[in-house]
Motif scaffolding. Structure first.
Motif, PDB file in Angstrom:
ATOM      1  N   CYS A 217     -81.731 -58.569   4.654  1.00 60.23           N
ATOM      2  CA  CYS A 217     -82.701 -58.298   3.582  1.00 60.23           C
ATOM      3  C   CYS A 217     -83.377 -59.563   3.061  1.00 60.23           C
ATOM      4  N   THR A 219     -82.530 -61.477   0.754  1.00 59.97           N
ATOM      5  CA  THR A 219     -82.377 -61.746  -0.678  1.00 59.97           C
ATOM      6  C   THR A 219     -81.117 -62.587  -0.907  1.00 59.97           C
ATOM      7  N   CYS A 246     -75.572 -59.434   2.536  1.00 61.45           N
ATOM      8  CA  CYS A 246     -75.284 -59.485   1.100  1.00 61.45           C
ATOM      9  C   CYS A 246     -74.413 -58.328   0.662  1.00 61.45           C
ATOM     10  N   SER A 247     -74.321 -57.277   1.511  1.00 59.87           N
ATOM     11  CA  SER A 247     -73.644 -56.052   1.075  1.00 59.87           C
ATOM     12  C   SER A 247     -73.273 -55.188   2.268  1.00 59.87           C
ATOM     13  N   CYS A 250     -76.335 -53.368   3.599  1.00 58.41           N
ATOM     14  CA  CYS A 250     -77.153 -54.093   4.569  1.00 58.41           C
ATOM     15  C   CYS A 250     -76.517 -54.045   5.964  1.00 58.41           C
TER      16      CYS A 250
HETATM   17 ZN    ZN Z   1     -78.827 -57.670   2.070  1.00 61.92          ZN
END
Ligand code: ZN
Ligand code: ZN
Length: 278
Positions: A217, A219, A246-247, A250
């Motif tokens: 992503c 970010t 990040c997660s 994702c």
């Molecule tokens: Zn992400």
């Protein structure tokens, strides 16, 4: 790291040494830099070249870049030059001495300035990793890390270089390569912010030396780092790609891996079942 002395290979010897079906006669003759008796890179045996002698586990290279080294300073200067003159072919190691080439084990984040480059030549380097910033080189069409034998994986961000149509990679040194199926280093599935500084990761543990933004992503990675492996095609080669997400969301958004490889994103280690080699 071994101490073999026969590792300075010239282009004419490469096809034999690699036992490769393809031959690249003189294709890289202008890209190696001046021949020298001095060692320009280190050897490694991380990924053994046989089904029977392959290791059960494998670890990332721990090397960290010496930012004071002459080779690193030289590389920074060549990147600035290339960004200023807008050259399309970038072969930064060509003008370096063997000593300087050996000092460079990654590329600096300033490669984000090289948006005009269409051909990146990293022939026979001592690199052990590439930074995620390579994803900013979006005009890249030809990617040539050939005979950089310590590059066993690539950052997922390389898939942002969607124009890459031609690559020349020494695939037998890649984690999970189709020929010998060497293992992937085990990843920690989730790292919390209190367990590591994402801007300064231990490359021996995480592979990457930093994960500031998510590979998928783009970010900020600030709470959790989710790392997985996925094998995907880049240019003409299937590469083991390291994802810094990040997660979990994702990670779930990743595309399918290349057919014939581990069918889902995974965290490596000795227990990952890979399809049989070809
Ligand atoms: Zn992400
Ligand atoms: Zn290695």
């Amino acid at each position: 790291m071994g101490n073999r002395t026969d590792h300075h290979r010239y282009p004419s010897q490469v096809s034999t040494a690699e036992n490769a079906p393809q031959v690249f006669p003189n294709r890289f003759a202008d890209t190696v830099g001046s021949p020298s008796g001095e060692h320009d890179r280190d050897q490694c045996q991380c990924v053994d070249y046989s089904k029977t002698t392959r290791p059960v586990t494998v670890s990332f290279h721990k090397d960290t870049q010496d930012h004071a080294a002459a080779g690193w300073q030289h590389l920074q200067a060549v990147i600035d030059e290339a960004a200023a003159d807008g050259r399309t072919e970038f072969a930064p190691f060509t003008g370096m001495s063997a000593v300087e080439r050996r000092q460079v084990i990654t590329l600096p984040s300033t490669i984000t300035k090289l948006t005009a480059v269409t051909r990146l030549v990293l022939y026979g380097t001592n690199l052990v990793r590439l930074p995620p910033e390579i994803g900013a080189m979006t005009h890249l069409e030809v990617f040539e890390p050939y005979t950089s034998h310590r590059l066993h994986w690539y950052p997922y961000e390389l898939t942002r270089c969607t124009k890459v149509k031609d690559s020349t990679v020494s695939t037998r040194v890649l984690y999970g390569n189709v020929k010998f199926r060497p293992p992937f280093p085990a990843l920690r599935p989730v790292t919390h912010a209190d367990q590591a500084d994402f801007a300064e990761l231990d490359p021996g543990v995480s592979g990457a030396s930093a994960a500031r933004t998510g590979s998928i992503c783009d970010t900020l990675v600030d709470r959790e780092l989710h790392q997985v492996w996925i094998s995907r095609r880049v240019g003409t080669d299937v590469l083991p790609l390291l994802v810094n997400a990040c997660s979990a969301n994702c990670v779930a958004a990743l595309p399918n891996p290349e057919r014939g490889y581990v069918p889902t994103p995974h965290t490596g280690g000795p227990d990952i079942a890979q399809p049989a080699g070809s």
